[in-house]
Enzyme design. Structure first.
Site, short mmCIF file in Angstrom:
data_model
loop_
_atom_site.label_atom_id
_atom_site.label_comp_id
_atom_site.label_asym_id
_atom_site.label_seq_id
_atom_site.Cartn_x
_atom_site.Cartn_y
_atom_site.Cartn_z
CB SER A 139 32.74 41.22 45.13
OG SER A 139 32.83 40.38 46.26
CE1 TYR A 152 37.60 39.18 43.67
CE2 TYR A 152 36.59 39.51 45.82
CZ TYR A 152 36.47 39.18 44.49
OH TYR A 152 35.25 38.86 43.97
#
Length: 265
Positions: A139, A152
């Site tokens: 990401s 995350y």
């Protein structure tokens, strides 16, 4: 002989888009996910000249991952490409004590990638006459810090560092490793978020696709399509064999790189 690819998280989002593209290219594809019915629905809608096989698997469980790898070898005789798309994202503040959400992210985003890579690599090395490829979906959160995403953010930094370490280990082998780092992408990634304090802090709506449920109201410059991410992945796959495309950061044109709250945007 056509390539054989295994895609985790294949029932939706980026994983589904990779599966569709590979099938369209005529690859043999093993679609991995946790729900048989969802995998069957994807396979029923594939278009192209490929072959597809579904394998139910929880990537956080090493025995399930071994079953998926074995299923691929039994069905198609080899494995050429592993794409680790399985993952989840929960906006949550640590004070909210969403312990289950923390562990779901660690299990899918970290353990899942380690399990699948670790079990695929011996097969890759034993079949050294052909080029092999691992694509790990991390990401843009691996490159910067976004608010209300402490676990995350950390899980995606883990994937980035793990991918770099794999490249070091696999120097002078036939295996390439690409860390693919998408920004905001039109998937159901935040659909099940329930920490309203965290969602309010970042101005994200729970229960919606990223970018909102209405395509008509969506800002086209602020969200990727899953197919855009697949385009980037296929660029790495299609690169000449002496080229390693190690990292690709791909974001919507107008997405701010970094913490948008820092500029009061």
């Amino acid at each position: 002989m056509s390539k054989v690819a295994l895609v985790t998280g294949a029932s939706s989002g980026i994983g589904r888009a990779f599966s569709e593209r590979f099938f369209l290219r005529g690859y043999k594809v093993v679609l991995v996910g946790r729900v048989q019915e969802k995998l069957d629905e994807v396979i029923g809608n594939l278009k192209g000249e490929g072959e597809a096989h579904a394998c139910v698997c929880d990537v956080s469980v090493v025995e399930d991952c071994q079953k998926a790898i074995d299923s691929c070898i039994t069905k198609f005789g080899k494995l050429d490409i592993l794409v680790n798309c399985a993952g989840c994202m929960f906006f949550t503040l640590m004070k909210s004590q969403k312990v289950d959400d923390w562990h779901k992210m660690i299990d899918a985003n970290c353990k899942g990638v380690v399990n699948m890579c670790g079990l695929a690599i011996p097969h890759f090395l034993e079949n050294s006459k052909d080029d092999k490829h691992i694509i790990n979906i991390s990401s843009d959160a691996a490159r910067t810090v976004f608010p209300a995403l402490a676990v995350y953010n950390a899980s995606k930094v883990f994937v980035q560092t793990f991918s770099k370490s794999l490249r070091c280990e696999l120097v002078n082998t036939n295996v390439r490793v690409t860390d693919l780092q998408p920004g905001d992408c039109r998937t159901n990634l935040v659909m099940n978020n329930t920490d309203t304090d965290a969602l309010g802090k970042v101005g994200v709506a729970g229960g919606e696709l990223v970018g909102g449920n209405s395509e008509a109201d969506m800002d086209r410059t602020m969200v990727l399509d899953p197919e855009d991410v697949v385009d980037a992945g296929c660029y790495a796959i299609d690169a000449k064999s002496h080229i390693g495309v190690h990292e690709i950061l791909i974001e919507p044109r107008n997405q701010l790189f970094g913490d948008p709250t820092s500029v009061n945007a």
